[in-house]
Design a protein around this motif. Structure first.
Motif, PDB file in Angstrom:
ATOM      1  N   SER A   1     -39.412 -37.381  -5.022  1.00 22.27           N
ATOM      2  CA  SER A   1     -38.806 -38.537  -4.368  1.00 22.27           C
ATOM      3  C   SER A   1     -37.334 -38.287  -4.106  1.00 22.27           C
ATOM      4  CB  SER A   1     -38.981 -39.785  -5.214  1.00 22.27           C
ATOM      5  OG  SER A   1     -38.118 -39.744  -6.321  1.00 22.27           O
ATOM      6  N   VAL A   2     -36.807 -39.002  -3.154  1.00 19.90           N
ATOM      7  CA  VAL A   2     -35.394 -38.879  -2.815  1.00 19.90           C
ATOM      8  C   VAL A   2     -34.900 -40.226  -2.279  1.00 19.90           C
ATOM      9  CG1 VAL A   2     -35.891 -37.965  -0.507  1.00 19.90           C
ATOM     10  CG2 VAL A   2     -33.687 -37.512  -1.545  1.00 19.90           C
ATOM     11  N   VAL A   3     -33.672 -40.574  -2.658  1.00 24.46           N
ATOM     12  CA  VAL A   3     -33.017 -41.751  -2.086  1.00 24.46           C
ATOM     13  C   VAL A   3     -31.879 -41.240  -1.230  1.00 24.46           C
ATOM     14  CG1 VAL A   3     -31.789 -43.889  -2.537  1.00 24.46           C
ATOM     15  CG2 VAL A   3     -33.538 -43.132  -4.109  1.00 24.46           C
ATOM     16  N   ILE A   4     -31.872 -41.604   0.017  1.00 23.12           N
ATOM     17  CA  ILE A   4     -30.871 -41.075   0.923  1.00 23.12           C
ATOM     18  C   ILE A   4     -30.198 -42.247   1.636  1.00 23.12           C
ATOM     19  CG2 ILE A   4     -32.142 -40.668   3.069  1.00 23.12           C
ATOM     20  CD1 ILE A   4     -31.203 -37.743   2.768  1.00 23.12           C
ATOM     21  N   SER A   5     -28.894 -42.096   1.859  1.00 22.01           N
ATOM     22  CA  SER A   5     -28.118 -43.207   2.393  1.00 22.01           C
ATOM     23  C   SER A   5     -27.631 -42.920   3.809  1.00 22.01           C
ATOM     24  CB  SER A   5     -26.922 -43.455   1.475  1.00 22.01           C
ATOM     25  OG  SER A   5     -26.011 -44.315   2.086  1.00 22.01           O
ATOM     26  N   VAL A   6     -27.532 -43.975   4.604  1.00 22.02           N
ATOM     27  CA  VAL A   6     -26.944 -43.811   5.945  1.00 22.02           C
ATOM     28  C   VAL A   6     -25.431 -43.715   5.812  1.00 22.02           C
ATOM     29  CG1 VAL A   6     -28.598 -44.947   7.438  1.00 22.02           C
ATOM     30  CG2 VAL A   6     -26.998 -46.324   6.168  1.00 22.02           C
ATOM     31  N   ASP A   7     -24.765 -43.150   6.805  1.00 19.93           N
ATOM     32  CA  ASP A   7     -23.304 -43.223   6.820  1.00 19.93           C
ATOM     33  C   ASP A   7     -22.867 -44.361   7.756  1.00 19.93           C
ATOM     34  OD1 ASP A   7     -22.996 -42.038   9.528  1.00 19.93           O
ATOM     35  OD2 ASP A   7     -23.775 -40.257   8.532  1.00 19.93           O
ATOM     36  N   TYR A   8     -21.595 -44.669   7.691  1.00 18.37           N
ATOM     37  CA  TYR A   8     -21.080 -45.834   8.414  1.00 18.37           C
ATOM     38  C   TYR A   8     -21.238 -45.678   9.926  1.00 18.37           C
ATOM     39  CZ  TYR A   8     -18.133 -49.885   9.206  1.00 18.37           C
ATOM     40  OH  TYR A   8     -17.688 -51.106   9.577  1.00 18.37           O
ATOM     41  N   PHE A   9     -21.016 -44.472  10.401  1.00 15.07           N
ATOM     42  CA  PHE A   9     -21.128 -44.195  11.838  1.00 15.07           C
ATOM     43  C   PHE A   9     -22.536 -44.520  12.344  1.00 15.07           C
ATOM     44  CE2 PHE A   9     -21.895 -41.202  15.375  1.00 15.07           C
ATOM     45  CZ  PHE A   9     -20.893 -41.609  16.233  1.00 15.07           C
ATOM     46  N   LYS A  10     -23.533 -44.080  11.568  1.00 13.74           N
ATOM     47  CA  LYS A  10     -24.921 -44.323  11.972  1.00 13.74           C
ATOM     48  C   LYS A  10     -25.254 -45.802  11.988  1.00 13.74           C
ATOM     49  CE  LYS A  10     -27.141 -40.035  10.867  1.00 13.74           C
ATOM     50  NZ  LYS A  10     -28.249 -39.361  10.255  1.00 13.74           N
ATOM     51  N   THR A  11     -24.716 -46.523  10.994  1.00 11.94           N
ATOM     52  CA  THR A  11     -24.963 -47.961  10.945  1.00 11.94           C
ATOM     53  C   THR A  11     -24.449 -48.626  12.219  1.00 11.94           C
ATOM     54  OG1 THR A  11     -24.448 -47.741   8.603  1.00 11.94           O
ATOM     55  CG2 THR A  11     -24.776 -49.959   9.420  1.00 11.94           C
TER      56      THR A  11
END
Lengths: 152, 106
Positions: A62-72
């Protein structure tokens, strides 16, 4: 005015670091996929008869991955015009492949030959779950088939 | 205890079905990790703390599943499925369920 500066700084940070971490992650994914190619991952429910004498056990990654602000920001603009949200596509692609790789690594440690009946599970994490995509968790699991030493 | 997400067990015969068993756990992250996650939402990348937390909770859920199965006298749990839901801000539930069976060597 200050708000605008903060926004632009966050945008630039997100773009810079997000890009960097994404390309670094993809490079490591390609490398490890090459190395782990020997462990086949198959989403078939029932293995063929040649695996009848193998031991089986559950493996998962499993992995938890986060978006960056630019992508948001890009994705929220995309919400106005509609269409493909490429920013999130690559995020989920990375998460899925990483989860599979971790599952394969676990299987390799057990000395498994293949993994059957692979399933995915995706969920959103954290308090940002209400607002939009904050971070995603991808879990991949399946049954590893390990050759018995006495079967040969 | 044999745990598998297939419906059959290679090399073994299922002698008895003992019904469904389940295990679940609800976990929250501590505030420090949430703050770190907030930063990560700017920079992007993997949230290692959350990954660890979720795999720990999954292990615990499996442990509870095994206990239940053992109490029924099973020696294997087949057709295992995972499910994750975020039930409140900052807390998620990990749920695992499967069929308890007894197997014997063919």
């Amino acid at each position: 005015m200050i708000e605008l500066i903060v926004f632009l700084v966050l945008l630039a940070l997100g773009y810079g670091f997000g890009r960097l971490s994404e390309s670094r992650h993809y490079r490591s994914i390609f490398q490890r996929e090459q190395a782990l190619r020997s462990i086949a991952v198959v989403p078939i429910k029932i293995p063929p008869p040649e695996y009848l004498r193998h031991n089986s056990t559950l493996v998962s990654g499993s992995v938890v991955i986060s978006v960056d602000y630019f992508k948001t920001v890009v994705a929220s603009l995309r919400n106005i015009f509609g269409g493909r949200v490429g920013a999130y596509e690559s995020l989920l692609d990375r998460a899925r492949r990483e989860a599979i790789l971790r599952m394969q690594e676990e299987a390799r440690e057990l000395g498994a030959e293949t993994i059957y009946n692979v399933k995915y599970e995706t969920s959103r994490i954290g308090e940002n779950a209400a607002k939009g995509l904050g971070s995603v968790e991808v879990l991949a699991y399946g049954t590893a088939l390990i050759a018995c030493p006495d079967s040969k | 205890m044999l745990i598998s997400n297939m419906e059959v067990v290679p090399g073994k015969r299922i002698t008895q079905h003992l019904g469904m068993v389940q295990g679940s756990t609800v976990r929250a992250k501590h505030a420090g990790r949430d703050i770190m996650a907030g930063f990560k939402n700017i920079f992007g990348g993997e949230l290692k703390g959350y990954t660890e937390l979720l795999s720990e909770s999954r292990e615990e859920a499996i442990e509870r599943l095994k206990q239940q199965a053992a109490a029924l006298g099973a020696n294997a749990v087949i057709n295992v499925r995972f499910s994750t839901s975020s039930i409140a801000a900052g807390a998620s539930e990990i749920f695992v369920y499967g069929t308890a069976v007894t197997v014997e060597d063919r």
